[in-house]
Structures are given as C-alpha cells and as structure tokens.
Design an enzyme around this catalytic site. Structure first.
Site, PDB file in Angstrom:
ATOM      1  N   GLU A 165       1.166   8.828 -17.721  1.00  0.00           N
ATOM      2  CA  GLU A 165       0.834   9.338 -16.363  1.00  0.00           C
ATOM      3  C   GLU A 165       0.384   8.267 -15.311  1.00  0.00           C
ATOM      4  O   GLU A 165       1.179   8.185 -14.550  1.00  0.00           O
ATOM      5  CB  GLU A 165      -0.058  10.738 -16.230  1.00  0.00           C
ATOM      6  CG  GLU A 165       0.302  11.657 -16.937  1.00  0.00           C
ATOM      7  CD  GLU A 165      -0.587  13.086 -17.158  1.00  0.00           C
ATOM      8  OE1 GLU A 165      -1.067  13.367 -16.170  1.00  0.00           O
ATOM      9  OE2 GLU A 165      -0.837  13.152 -18.359  1.00  0.00           O
ATOM     10  N   SER A 208     -10.638 -13.803   4.428  1.00  0.00           N
ATOM     11  CA  SER A 208      -9.545 -13.197   3.162  1.00  0.00           C
ATOM     12  C   SER A 208     -10.378 -13.722   1.888  1.00  0.00           C
ATOM     13  O   SER A 208      -9.506 -13.428   0.726  1.00  0.00           O
ATOM     14  CB  SER A 208      -8.298 -14.055   3.511  1.00  0.00           C
ATOM     15  OG  SER A 208      -8.254 -15.460   3.587  1.00  0.00           O
ATOM     16  N   HIS A 257      20.544  16.510 -16.662  1.00  0.00           N
ATOM     17  CA  HIS A 257      19.789  17.550 -15.812  1.00  0.00           C
ATOM     18  C   HIS A 257      18.716  18.031 -16.624  1.00  0.00           C
ATOM     19  O   HIS A 257      18.362  19.323 -16.517  1.00  0.00           O
ATOM     20  CB  HIS A 257      20.808  18.782 -15.591  1.00  0.00           C
ATOM     21  CG  HIS A 257      21.926  18.308 -15.058  1.00  0.00           C
ATOM     22  ND1 HIS A 257      22.086  18.011 -13.642  1.00  0.00           N
ATOM     23  CD2 HIS A 257      23.287  17.881 -15.447  1.00  0.00           C
ATOM     24  CE1 HIS A 257      23.498  17.495 -13.638  1.00  0.00           C
ATOM     25  NE2 HIS A 257      24.103  17.543 -14.725  1.00  0.00           N
ATOM     26  N   SER A 268      -9.934  16.364 -22.762  1.00  0.00           N
ATOM     27  CA  SER A 268     -10.294  17.061 -21.686  1.00  0.00           C
ATOM     28  C   SER A 268     -12.058  17.249 -21.565  1.00  0.00           C
ATOM     29  O   SER A 268     -12.496  17.463 -22.584  1.00  0.00           O
ATOM     30  CB  SER A 268      -9.563  18.329 -21.628  1.00  0.00           C
ATOM     31  OG  SER A 268     -10.447  19.244 -20.583  1.00  0.00           O
ATOM     32  N   TYR A 309       3.548 -19.288  11.599  1.00  0.00           N
ATOM     33  CA  TYR A 309       2.477 -18.711  10.933  1.00  0.00           C
ATOM     34  C   TYR A 309       1.822 -17.728  11.905  1.00  0.00           C
ATOM     35  O   TYR A 309       1.513 -18.085  13.187  1.00  0.00           O
ATOM     36  CB  TYR A 309       1.687 -19.648  10.222  1.00  0.00           C
ATOM     37  CG  TYR A 309       0.392 -18.971   9.407  1.00  0.00           C
ATOM     38  CD1 TYR A 309       0.237 -18.570   7.976  1.00  0.00           C
ATOM     39  CD2 TYR A 309      -0.780 -18.744  10.324  1.00  0.00           C
ATOM     40  CE1 TYR A 309      -0.516 -17.960   7.426  1.00  0.00           C
ATOM     41  CE2 TYR A 309      -1.860 -18.425   9.948  1.00  0.00           C
ATOM     42  CZ  TYR A 309      -1.779 -17.557   8.397  1.00  0.00           C
ATOM     43  OH  TYR A 309      -2.789 -16.922   7.849  1.00  0.00           O
ATOM     44  N   LYS A 321      -7.593  19.601 -26.218  1.00  0.00           N
ATOM     45  CA  LYS A 321      -6.593  18.561 -25.311  1.00  0.00           C
ATOM     46  C   LYS A 321      -6.437  17.314 -26.172  1.00  0.00           C
ATOM     47  O   LYS A 321      -7.378  16.512 -26.277  1.00  0.00           O
ATOM     48  CB  LYS A 321      -7.101  18.683 -23.811  1.00  0.00           C
ATOM     49  CG  LYS A 321      -6.945  19.759 -23.245  1.00  0.00           C
ATOM     50  CD  LYS A 321      -5.286  20.224 -23.020  1.00  0.00           C
ATOM     51  CE  LYS A 321      -5.148  19.693 -21.656  1.00  0.00           C
ATOM     52  NZ  LYS A 321      -3.612  20.097 -21.374  1.00  0.00           N
TER      53      LYS A 321
HETATM   54  N1  ARG Z   1      -6.354 -17.646   4.911  1.00  0.00           N
HETATM   55  C1  ARG Z   1      -5.309 -17.748   5.489  1.00  0.00           C
HETATM   56  C2  ARG Z   1      -4.063 -17.047   5.093  1.00  0.00           C
HETATM   57  O1  ARG Z   1      -4.265 -16.653   3.953  1.00  0.00           O
HETATM   58  C3  ARG Z   1      -4.684 -19.234   5.928  1.00  0.00           C
HETATM   59  C4  ARG Z   1      -5.365 -19.625   7.094  1.00  0.00           C
HETATM   60  C5  ARG Z   1      -4.342 -19.883   8.156  1.00  0.00           C
HETATM   61  N2  ARG Z   1      -5.410 -19.975   9.394  1.00  0.00           N
HETATM   62  C6  ARG Z   1      -5.008 -20.034  10.813  1.00  0.00           C
HETATM   63  N3  ARG Z   1      -6.003 -20.035  11.353  1.00  0.00           N
HETATM   64  N4  ARG Z   1      -3.954 -20.666  10.762  1.00  0.00           N
HETATM   65  O2  ARG Z   1      -2.988 -16.671   5.447  1.00  0.00           O
END
Ligand code: ARG
Length: 466
Positions: A297, A30, A163, A284, A324, A290
């Site tokens: 937008e 991540s 309207h 444009s 979790y 334009k």
């Molecule tokens: N990077 C993870 C998150 O953003 C946290 C990691 C938790 N990982 C785990 N294997 N419990 O949620």
C-alpha cells in the site's frame, strides 16, 4: 543532518549593512536539504581547484592546501565535527567558510571564476547522475526478482483480467513479465535522462561566464562529464534534468502502484492467489488475525509523492525569468525526498517479490469459473470457417445458457454444442478448459508456455548483461 541558527554576519556580504533576523535566515537557508550535497560540492571544488592550478591561478602549494583542507572537511562533515550553521545559508558556504578558516589565503582563492549559481547547478548534476545510476541498479534488481519468480513459480495457469473481470487464462509468469516490461521502459527513460544530466555547467559563473581563461573542458573531464554547457545563461538556470527525473520517477511510481494494486488484490482472502511473506506484512493494533499488505500500500502511495514533486517543480519553474533566481533553491525540496523514498520502495518491492508464494491450489480451484475459454471457442469456430462475428454470437449464447444451467462450456454435452453450430466437431473439447486454451496460444507475446520460455530467455540474457 540538523542545522542550527547562528546570528553571525556572512563574511562575503560587505555590500549590505544590518543584521538578518532569525526568520529571514530560515527562509534563506537551504542547508537543511542541500547538506546532502556535501560530497559533490567537495568533489566539484577539488576539480575546480585543480583546473585553477593548471591555468596558473593557484600555486602548487595552494592546491595541496586546498586538497588537504577539503579532504579533512569531508570527513569532519561526516563525523559531525563541522557545525551546519544555517546563517551560512547553504552547503557551499559551509564548506568554503570552513576551508578559509582552516587554510587561510589559499582558501580565499577557491571561488575564483565561480558563483554559487554554477556551483549548485554542478552539484545537482553530480547528485542526479549518482541517483540515476542507483535507481537503474535497483530497478534491475526488482526486474531480476520478477524474472526469478516467473521462472520458478510462473508455470501455473491463472486468469488474466480485463475490467477486473475474468478474461482469458494465461501462465502466471506471463503476468509477472508484464511488470518487467514496464520497468524496462523506466530504465530506458532514466538512462536517457542521464544524457541530459551529463553536461558540466561549471565556468558559467553567475550568468555570463568569466573574464578569466578557465579551462571548462578540463573540469568536465575531471568530473567525468562528456560535455560542457554551451550557454552560460541556460547552464545556471536549467533544471530540466530534475523535472525529467521527477517525471521518470512518477511513471515508475505509477507502474509500481499498478503492480502493488494487483498484488494487494491477489493477496486478499477473496482471491488468495499470492501469499506474501510475513516479513513484508504488518498486523493490526486491534484485530489479532490481521495480516496486512501495508508495504504494498505504501509503495502504491509513492506515485502520489512522485507526481506531486514533478508538479511542484514544474510550477516552481514556470515563468521564472531567465538566469538564476532564488526560487531554484527549492528544487531540492521536490527532487531529493522522492529519490530517497523511491530507492526504499524499490528495495522493499524486491523483497516482496523474492519472498512471494503463489497459491496454485487456490488458483486452480477457481479456474473453471468465468468462462475463460469462451474466446478460445470462438477462435476454434473461426478455424472451422465460421466468420468471427457469427462465432462470437454463437459462443455468447452458449455462455448465457451455461450460466443459466450452472455449467462450464466443457461440461456442455456434445449435442448441445452441436445444436448451436453444426461446424462444431468432437475435437472441440481439446479447446475447452483453461489448460487447453493456454496450449493453443500461437501469437508472439501471448500467455502460453512457448512464449513464456522465450520471454524468460530474453530477460535472463538481458538482465545478466546489464
Ligand atoms: N543555495 C542556492 C541554491 O541552492 C545557491 C545560492 C545561490 N544564491 C544566490 N544568491 N545567487 O540554489
């Protein structure tokens, strides 16, 4: 911040054998999104370390090594000296690995009583708290821009639409302050969401807390939280605050989109009510003449991204087992982009509003069209004792006749008016025409001068004290 893939085996995974391949690594990582959390992760770790020192897990010199190490890591991440290695999965491990590499033994103690599960829950709350504060400030700036515009250019009369057809005349400032009301509710919602963010989850560990006597209140205090989470299971899996934030931004996006749509229409050649500054328009690549309101937008489009973030996040959370689950890692992919694009949208919206010019001549020139005074005439008749439904019919017929002959109501001779209802007296002409109508608005919150002055006073005071 771009990460690079390395094949190094994670030092904390002794339980497992074998090497993770590159694709799997990419799925697990991540870091590409949570690198944005580095500052919060470091602040959270620092608070945790201070508490660990206070309960005797760390020595004074270990704490100072951690403190120095984390501070250096902060600047090294900012200057790009620390490689963001995707093999380490996330920002937590990047920081912890760097710390252990730099300070050794003391760094090994930092994760005592902590899991990445409560760590990420904490980082997200610290991030969301700042995000909400920034957003509230930016919305305030936009509100102030609308109030200034209403004060400086809002005293001209323009049609109000229902309207998208001409309805009744109002002062332009009245229309502008309607957006300030919507934005005010957005601020209130975000401030309310902040209360739910303001709960410290650290100390909840992976799911069940810890057998070490962690001082959770102390950590919360160090990080400026007013409460600690009561239940460790909920604490590690609660992402309600992110869903709320995405909802609040969705509604903000909807409000901005309605304003943007109004102004896109008002700035067309057909309407010509508002001239947008060149600095917020584009041209444009083919048509040299334009001047397009692309910024409006794109602001209009932001509501779509916000709503899809909200829906994505809710769908991701739906039916997740308690505690979790790794799915939660993807929460950031929904919440982060929308917060940053909303900040940009709000900043640009403020520029658009503060540089806009109403076109009084164009607006005035069209004011006689569309029978903006018809309702006022019906209400005049009510004042003369005619039941409203009857008055409505009388005026309806007058409008039909005037449309046929190409007149405005004010252009109709007195005899014609009188023929439609003998209660009509010569003072009727004081009630016809957009200007007269606006003069006669009596209700609180109506589109007249007195009401505009009152609203402006309210907002000037309110937005100053915020
Ligand atoms: N990077 C993870 C998150 O953003 C946290 C990691 C938790 N990982 C785990 N294997 N419990 O949620």
């Amino acid at each position: 911040m771009k990460g690079k893939v390395s094949k190094s085996v994670k030092s904390w995974e002794r339980r497992l054998s074998g090497q993770i391949d590159e694709e799997t690594m990419l799925l697990l990582a991540s870091l590409d999104v949570d690198a944005e959390l580095y500052k919060y992760d470091i602040i959270g770790s620092l608070a945790h370390a201070i508490m660990l020192r206070e309960i005797g897990i760390l020595t004074g010199s270990e704490l100072s090594a951690i403190r120095k190490g984390l501070k250096k890591i902060l600047t090294d991440i900012e200057s790009g000296k620390i490689k963001l290695d995707l093999a380490l999965e996330d920002i937590h491990m990047v920081i912890e690995t760097a710390l252990i590499k730099r300070i050794g033994q003391a760094g090994q103690k930092l994760h005592t009583g902590r899991s990445r599960n409560d760590q990420i829950a904490l980082d997200l709350r610290l991030w969301a708290r700042d995000a909400v504060d920034d957003l509230i400030e930016l919305i305030g700036n936009l509100q102030r821009a609308f109030v200034n515009l209403a004060d400086e250019q809002g005293w001209i009369i323009m049609p109000a639409y229902t309207h998208l057809q001409r309805a009744q005349p109002i002062l332009a400032g009245h229309a502008l302050l309607a957006y300030v009301e919507m934005l005010d509710r957005d601020v209130a919602r975000l401030a309310d969401c902040r209360k739910r963010i303001d709960v410290c989850p650290l100390g909840s560990g992976a799911i069940a807390g810890s057998s070490i006597q962690l001082d959770r209140k102390r950590v919360a205090e160090l990080l400026g939280f007013s409460k600690i989470a009561r239940n460790s299971i909920d604490a590690v899996s609660d992402r309600d605050f992110l869903a709320e934030l995405c909802f609040d931004l969705s509604l903000l996006g909807v409000h901005l989109s309605r304003w943007a749509e109004d102004w896109i229409i008002f700035s067309t050649t057909e309407f010509g009510f508002i001239e947008l500054d060149d600095s917020v328009c584009t041209s444009s690549s083919m048509m040299p003449q334009k001047k397009n309101a692309d910024t409006l937008e794109l602001i209009r489009a932001k509501s779509a991204s916000a709503i899809s973030s909200l829906v994505g996040l809710l769908v991701m959370m739906k039916s997740l087992p308690s505690g979790y689950n790794r799915d939660l890692q993807d929460d950031k992919r929904f919440a982060f982009p929308i917060v940053s694009s909303m900040k940009i949208a709000l900043n640009v919206a403020e520029k658009i509003v503060s540089t806009a010019k109403f076109q009084p001549d164009r607006i005035r020139a069209g004011l006689d069209a569309g029978f903006l005074d018809a309702t006022s005439l019906a209400e005049y008749l009510v004042g003369k004792g005619v039941p409203f439904r009857t008055a409505h019919q009388i005026v309806g017929e007058l409008v039909a006749n005037a449309t046929r002959t190409g007149h405005t109501l004010a252009e109709l001779p007195f005899v014609v008016l009188q023929a439609s209802c003998d209660k009509i007296e010569p003072d009727v002409y004081n009630y016809l025409g957009a200007e007269n109508v606006v003069k006669h608005y009596k209700t609180a919150g109506a589109g007249g001068k007195r009401q505009l002055r009152k609203q402006l006073n309210f907002w000037k005071k309110r937005l100053k004290s915020d």
